[in-house]
Scaffold this active site. Structure first.
Site, PDB file in Angstrom:
ATOM      1  N   GLU A  77       3.195  -0.093  -3.802  1.00 33.03           N
ATOM      2  CA  GLU A  77       4.378  -0.755  -3.255  1.00 33.03           C
ATOM      3  C   GLU A  77       4.977  -1.705  -4.283  1.00 33.03           C
ATOM      4  O   GLU A  77       4.514  -2.848  -4.431  1.00 33.03           O
ATOM      5  CB  GLU A  77       3.994  -1.567  -2.013  1.00 33.03           C
ATOM      6  CG  GLU A  77       3.378  -0.739  -0.909  1.00 33.03           C
ATOM      7  CD  GLU A  77       3.589  -1.400   0.450  1.00 33.03           C
ATOM      8  OE1 GLU A  77       4.204  -0.768   1.306  1.00 33.03           O
ATOM      9  OE2 GLU A  77       3.166  -2.553   0.633  1.00 33.03           O
ATOM     10  N   GLU A  96       2.443  -9.317   0.226  1.00 31.90           N
ATOM     11  CA  GLU A  96       2.745 -10.546   0.977  1.00 31.90           C
ATOM     12  C   GLU A  96       1.477 -11.389   1.146  1.00 31.90           C
ATOM     13  O   GLU A  96       1.532 -12.618   1.102  1.00 31.90           O
ATOM     14  CB  GLU A  96       3.369 -10.180   2.334  1.00 31.90           C
ATOM     15  CG  GLU A  96       4.807  -9.685   2.148  1.00 31.90           C
ATOM     16  CD  GLU A  96       5.265  -8.653   3.153  1.00 31.90           C
ATOM     17  OE1 GLU A  96       4.652  -8.514   4.222  1.00 31.90           O
ATOM     18  OE2 GLU A  96       6.268  -7.960   2.849  1.00 31.90           O
ATOM     19  N   LYS A 102       3.871  -5.702  10.049  1.00 29.51           N
ATOM     20  CA  LYS A 102       3.900  -7.090   9.533  1.00 29.51           C
ATOM     21  C   LYS A 102       3.836  -8.073  10.703  1.00 29.51           C
ATOM     22  O   LYS A 102       3.123  -7.822  11.655  1.00 29.51           O
ATOM     23  CB  LYS A 102       5.123  -7.286   8.628  1.00 29.51           C
ATOM     24  CG  LYS A 102       5.196  -6.205   7.543  1.00 29.51           C
ATOM     25  CD  LYS A 102       6.174  -6.485   6.459  1.00 29.51           C
ATOM     26  CE  LYS A 102       6.151  -5.367   5.434  1.00 29.51           C
ATOM     27  NZ  LYS A 102       6.990  -5.599   4.276  1.00 29.51           N
ATOM     28  N   HIS A 143      -1.959  -6.468   0.696  1.00 19.96           N
ATOM     29  CA  HIS A 143      -0.503  -6.326   0.674  1.00 19.96           C
ATOM     30  C   HIS A 143       0.080  -7.423  -0.216  1.00 19.96           C
ATOM     31  O   HIS A 143      -0.456  -8.533  -0.271  1.00 19.96           O
ATOM     32  CB  HIS A 143       0.058  -6.426   2.101  1.00 19.96           C
ATOM     33  CG  HIS A 143       1.494  -6.008   2.165  1.00 19.96           C
ATOM     34  ND1 HIS A 143       2.523  -6.855   1.819  1.00 19.96           N
ATOM     35  CD2 HIS A 143       2.069  -4.835   2.518  1.00 19.96           C
ATOM     36  CE1 HIS A 143       3.671  -6.211   1.959  1.00 19.96           C
ATOM     37  NE2 HIS A 143       3.431  -4.986   2.377  1.00 19.96           N
ATOM     38  N   ASN A 151       3.661  -0.413   8.777  1.00 17.92           N
ATOM     39  CA  ASN A 151       3.131  -1.770   8.634  1.00 17.92           C
ATOM     40  C   ASN A 151       4.105  -2.669   9.390  1.00 17.92           C
ATOM     41  O   ASN A 151       5.197  -2.951   8.900  1.00 17.92           O
ATOM     42  CB  ASN A 151       3.054  -2.164   7.155  1.00 17.92           C
ATOM     43  CG  ASN A 151       2.614  -3.609   6.979  1.00 17.92           C
ATOM     44  OD1 ASN A 151       2.266  -4.286   7.957  1.00 17.92           O
ATOM     45  ND2 ASN A 151       2.644  -4.094   5.756  1.00 17.92           N
ATOM     46  N   SER A 159      10.949   0.137   1.186  1.00 19.37           N
ATOM     47  CA  SER A 159      12.237   0.651   1.670  1.00 19.37           C
ATOM     48  C   SER A 159      12.234   2.172   1.863  1.00 19.37           C
ATOM     49  O   SER A 159      13.245   2.838   1.643  1.00 19.37           O
ATOM     50  CB  SER A 159      13.386   0.227   0.753  1.00 19.37           C
ATOM     51  OG  SER A 159      13.465  -1.185   0.687  1.00 19.37           O
ATOM     52  N   GLY A 198      11.444  -4.432   1.493  1.00 19.47           N
ATOM     53  CA  GLY A 198      12.387  -5.164   2.338  1.00 19.47           C
ATOM     54  C   GLY A 198      13.722  -5.430   1.667  1.00 19.47           C
ATOM     55  O   GLY A 198      14.517  -6.225   2.155  1.00 19.47           O
TER      56      GLY A 198
HETATM   57  P1  13P Z   1       9.799  -2.072   3.852  1.00 20.45           P
HETATM   58  O1  13P Z   1       9.642  -0.645   4.278  1.00 20.45           O
HETATM   59  O2  13P Z   1      10.397  -2.955   4.926  1.00 20.45           O
HETATM   60  O3  13P Z   1      10.471  -2.211   2.522  1.00 20.45           O
HETATM   61  O4  13P Z   1       8.310  -2.658   3.661  1.00 20.45           O
HETATM   62  C1  13P Z   1       7.416  -1.948   2.890  1.00 20.45           C
HETATM   63  C2  13P Z   1       6.089  -2.559   3.047  1.00 20.45           C
HETATM   64  O5  13P Z   1       5.839  -3.671   2.597  1.00 20.45           O
HETATM   65  C3  13P Z   1       5.068  -1.808   3.778  1.00 20.45           C
HETATM   66  O6  13P Z   1       3.818  -2.374   3.615  1.00 20.45           O
END
Ligand code: 13P
Length: 250
Positions: free
Chosen positions: A167, A97, A12, A95, A10, A213, A173
Site C-alpha cells: 500500500e 496508519e 478502518k 497498516h 479495511n 484507492s 485515501g
Molecule cells: P483507500 O482504499 O481508502 O485508499 O484505503 C486503502 C487502505 O489503506 C486499505 O488498507
C-alpha cells in the site's frame, strides 16, 4: 502456480455495530464470487456483530490490529486468543496508519505476525513507501526492509499462508492509485524478496495484495497483473461498490 485471489475490505475506524450489520446486509446479496477469498477487516467493537452477520456466507472476518502478548495488564489491547474465540481468521498488521499515527515499528509487527501463526490466525502485513521515498528512488529498499523485519523467524510453511498488502502511502485515501505497472513492479519486488528469504516455492505461494484507492473502475487492470493477488480496500469497502471489486472477473 495459480494463487486464489483475496479481496479484503479495511473498514478502518468506520461503522458502529449497528451500521456494520447494515453494511453486511447490504453487501450480502451482492458479494458472491466463489473464485475469491473475501475478508471484511472491521473495528474490534464490530467483530462479534460481523462474525454473526456473515454466517452462512463465504466471507471471513479480519481484525485491524492485535497485541503480541497472551494476556494480562495491557489496558486497551486485544489478544490473539480473544480474536480466535470471536471467530476472526485474519489480522491486518502494520497498516501505514498504525505505523504513522501510533508509531508501530516493524519489530513490533514481527512479534504480532509470529503470534498470529501461534494461534492459527493469518496475518495481512501491510507495507508501503511515502511519496518522498518514491521520489528519492528508495521504494524497494524500504519495502524490502519492512518485509525482512516483519518476517523474521517466520518459517517458510508459515510464510506460504501469509498475505502481504503493498500500500503506497501516497495512494491511500487520496484517489491517486498507483498505475497497474507501478503496483506490479513493487508486488513482484516483494515476491522476489520472499524468494531470497525463503525459496521460490514460498514466493509462488504467498499472496500479495495491492491497496490504495482501489475501486471498481481500476480493479480489473490491477488484478490482471501476475503478481497482484488481490486488494486491500479502504473507502470503497464501505459501500456497494465493494461487491463490484469482489466480482471483478464476472
Ligand atoms: P483507500 O482504499 O481508502 O485508499 O484505503 C486503502 C487502505 O489503506 C486499505 O488498507
Amino acid at each position: 502456480m495459480s494463487r486464489r485471489k483475496i479481496i479484503a475490505g479495511n473498514w478502518k475506524m468506520n461503522e458502529t455495530p449497528t451500521e456494520a450489520k447494515a453494511l453486511v446486509e447490504l453487501l450480502k446479496p451482492l458479494v458472491n464470487n466463489p473464485d475469491v477469498d473475501v475478508v471484511y477487516g472491521v473495528p474490534a467493537i464490530d467483530i462479534t456483530t460481523v462474525v454473526e452477520a456473515v454466517k452462512g456466507t463465504n466471507v471471513q472476518v479480519a481484525a485491524e490490529n492485535m497485541y503480541f502478548e497472551e494476556k494480562g495488564a495491557y489496558t486497551g489491547e486485544i489478544s490473539p486468543a480473544m480474536l480466535v474465540d470471536a471467530g476472526v481468521k485474519y489480522v491486518i498488521l502494520g497498516h501505514s496508519e498504525r505505523r504513522g499515527y501510533f508509531h508501530e515499528t516493524s519489530e513490533e509487527i514481527n512479534k504480532k505476525i509470529l503470534k498470529c501463526f501461534e494461534h492459527g490466525l493469518t496475518p495481512i502485513m501491510c507495507c508501503g513507501e511515502s511519496l518522498e521515498q518514491r521520489e528519492q528512488g528508495i521504494t524497494m529498499d524500504w519495502i524490502r526492509q519492512q518485509v525482512k523485519v516483519g518476517f523474521q523467524h517466520v518459517t517458510a510453511d508459515q510464510a506460504k499462508t501469509a498475505v502481504i498488502a503493498y500500500e503506497p502511502i501516497w495512494a491511500i485515501g487520496t484517489g491517486k492509485t498507483a498505475t497497474a505497472d507501478q503496483a506490479e513492479e513493487v508486488c513482484k519486488g516483494i515476491r522476489d524478496c520472499i524468494a531470497e528469504i525463503y525459496d521460490t516455492d514460498t514466493a509462488e505461494a504467498i499472496r500479495i495484495q495491492y491497496g490504495g484507492s482501489m475501486k471498481a473502475a481500476n480493479c480489473k487492470e490491477l488484478l490482471a497483473k501476475p503478481d497482484i493477488d488481490g486488494g486491500l480496500i479502504g473507502g470503497a469497502s464501505l459501500k456497494a461498490e465493494f461487491a463490484e471489486i469482489v466480482n471483478y472477473n464476472k
